[in-house]
Design an enzyme around this catalytic site. Structure first.
Site, PDB file in Angstrom:
ATOM      1  N   LYS A  78       0.817  -1.228   0.101  1.00  0.00           N
ATOM      2  CA  LYS A  78       0.038   0.047   0.015  1.00  0.00           C
ATOM      3  C   LYS A  78       0.846   1.142   0.027  1.00  0.00           C
ATOM      4  CE  LYS A  78      -3.628   2.026   2.627  1.00  0.00           C
ATOM      5  NZ  LYS A  78      -4.806   2.003   3.665  1.00  0.00           N
ATOM      6  N   SER A 153      -9.773   1.861   2.650  1.00  0.00           N
ATOM      7  CA  SER A 153      -8.824   2.478   1.639  1.00  0.00           C
ATOM      8  C   SER A 153      -7.802   1.914   1.036  1.00  0.00           C
ATOM      9  CB  SER A 153      -8.223   3.799   2.441  1.00  0.00           C
ATOM     10  OG  SER A 153      -7.305   3.233   3.640  1.00  0.00           O
ATOM     11  N   SER A 177     -10.006  -0.464   6.881  1.00  0.00           N
ATOM     12  CA  SER A 177      -9.457  -0.268   5.519  1.00  0.00           C
ATOM     13  C   SER A 177      -8.642  -1.487   4.947  1.00  0.00           C
ATOM     14  CB  SER A 177      -8.444   0.822   5.409  1.00  0.00           C
ATOM     15  OG  SER A 177      -9.288   2.020   5.312  1.00  0.00           O
TER      16      SER A 177
END
Ligand code: GLN
Length: 491
Positions: A78, A153, A177
């Site tokens: 990420k 997210s 997330s």
């Protein structure tokens, strides 16, 4: 079976048995990314040269017998984890040119294990969102239906795992997330206990809630990745100094019959999609057949979780994001008139709408006169929410809930309505407030063929218990083996 179809565990075996080299595996994934990612948008930054170099090095390690299970495994990080020499944007224009001079602890641990970094995955700006639509770099699409969101997210990581654009990925979870995108993409996501994985070098959103974890195809893969990510780190003052169990061994260990609690407040939510409820009922039957006993429990403060989170998380974010001032690093506006103009215009131009909304909310609830009414009160409610869980864990080993009230929603349908977007995390947020570990794993599909996920919640530091239960379920079911059909876009 193509090598890009392998799970992490299968790839690891194949590499060690010499059926394939890390270089071949990395090349196959890079080619797949080149072909498919223009349609999905899972990555912000790719690092093909770095990845091939790391793969060659991994092959040498394997040949010399100096390799572990992650050596040569191509991963996506990420874009919130600092990667030395590789742009780390956090999905924001503010950091669109930021190349960190150091690695996050998560990054360096995985590097030491010999994992290959394919690139940095897309995310909501500063991890604020549930759909990966607030990224400065554009949206990520759900591989199961390209007109829908993969959740957020960590939507880039989830979509990359689901579309086999990496073998596994890292994510972060402040209010859901990791778990919500895992549920919406039919993948597995584990949010560890707060403090289990170091936050050093992970760009801060809400420091008392943020936690990194693995995003994978299977529970067994999550165990492999967590093994390397978890552990005390002197560079993170909130990291827990406790031994890390052998998750592989713990996962297959025989224990007594599992007692799982069903929180009453989650079962009777009016917003639940019918197919999601049906999948949950079927999953419960699978568990029963595996010898699990269920018991209804109560978490009476559940309905305060979302409002409590949306006071505390923005408060912490407003403080954490004060460092982006156009001076030290990050975006700087053109031709500032004076230092005031430099700060305010750099922030006005560098941050997107959702981030600004959170900063305004956060500074408001922290301002004198409102601090006691909002921030302090929310801290007290947070304690009550955590106590509910501790009470429930007196009579059960784990809790079972849905991960998300519905399946993947169409893109652009919730961006104009922040509160509806915030409610996407109604089942995940309280787990962060209580600091507990939780595992999201697939448990079915709806009528439109979209994945449904359930969530297991554990006691503090009982990641092993979650992995054991999740693995047991995956051995009896095949939901996690289904793949999205990407033939229309050349998959
Ligand atoms: N969707 C939640 C938010 O926007 C949670 C995000 C997260 O876990 N990073 O704050």
């Amino acid at each position: 079976m193509e090598c890009s179809d392998w799970t992490l565990a299968q790839a690891s075996e194949a590499l060690h048995a010499g059926h394939c080299s890390a270089l071949e595996l990395t090349q196959a994934l890079l080619q797949r990314i080149e072909r498919l990612d223009p349609h999905i948008g899972a990555y912000i930054t790719l690092d093909p040269e770095g990845a091939l170099e790391q793969a060659r090095h991994a092959d040498q390690r394997i040949a010399s017998g100096d390799a572990g299970p992650l050596t040569g495994i191509p991963l996506a990080h990420k874009d919130i984890f600092c990667t030395r020499g590789l742009r780390t944007s956090c999905g924001s224009r503010m950091l669109a040119n930021f190349v960190p001079p150091y690695d996050a602890t998560v990054t360096s641990r995985l590097r030491q294990a010999g994992a290959v970094i394919l690139g940095k995955s897309n995310m909501d700006e500063f991890a604020m969102g549930s759909s990966t639509e607030s990224s400065w770099f554009g949206v990520t699409r759900n591989p199961w239906d390209l007109t829908r969101t993969p959740g957020g997210s960590s939507g880039g990581s989830a979509a990359a795992v689901a579309a086999r654009l990496c073998l596994a990925a890292t994510g972060t979870d402040t209010g859901g997330s990791i778990r919500q995108p895992a549920a919406l993409t039919g993948t597995v996501g584990l949010k560890p206990t707060y403090g289990r994985v170091s936050r050093f070098g992970m760009i801060a959103f809400a420091s008392s809630l943020d936690q990194a974890g693995p995003m994978t195809q299977t529970v067994a893969d999550a165990a492999l990745l967590l093994q390397q990510m978890a552990g005390f780190d002197p560079l993170d003052a909130t990291s827990i100094d406790a031994p890390v169990p052998d998750y592989q061994a713990a996962m297959t260990q025989q224990t007594g019959p599992l007692r799982i609690g069903l929180p009453r407040e989650y079962l009777h939510d009016d917003n639940l999609a019918p197919d999601v409820v049906a999948a949950m009922t079927t999953a419960q039957q699978v568990w029963r057949d595996l010898g699990v006993t269920f018991q209804e429990v109560s978490l009476p403060h559940t309905r305060y979780a979302v409002p409590t989170y949306y006071i505390l998380a923005p408060a912490e974010a407003s403080s954490n994001l004060a460092r982006y001032d156009g001076v030290k690093f990050g975006y700087r506006c053109q031709q500032p008139q004076d230092v005031q103009d430099l700060h305010s215009r750099s922030r006005a131009e560098g941050f997107g709408a959702e981030v600004k909304r959170r900063i305004m909310l956060g500074t408001y609830v922290l301002s004198s006169g409102y601090y006691d009414a909002y921030y302090r009160k929310a801290q007290k409610v947070r304690r009550l929410i955590a106590d509910d869980f501790y009470q429930a864990f007196r009579s059960v080993d784990l809790l079972l809930t849905l991960t998300s009230p519905d399946t993947a929603f169409p893109l652009a349908t919730r961006t104009a309505d922040p509160v509806t977007m915030y409610l996407s995390d109604i089942f995940t947020i309280n787990v962060n407030l209580a600091g507990l570990p939780a595992l999201a794993l697939p448990c079915g599909f709806d009528r439109q063929g979209l994945p449904i996920g359930m969530q297991l919640i554990g006691r503090p530091l009982d990641e092993a218990g979650l992995l054991r239960a999740g693995h047991l379920f995956q051995q009896a079911t095949e939901w996690h083996c289904r793949r999205p059909d990407l033939s229309a876009v050349g998959g």
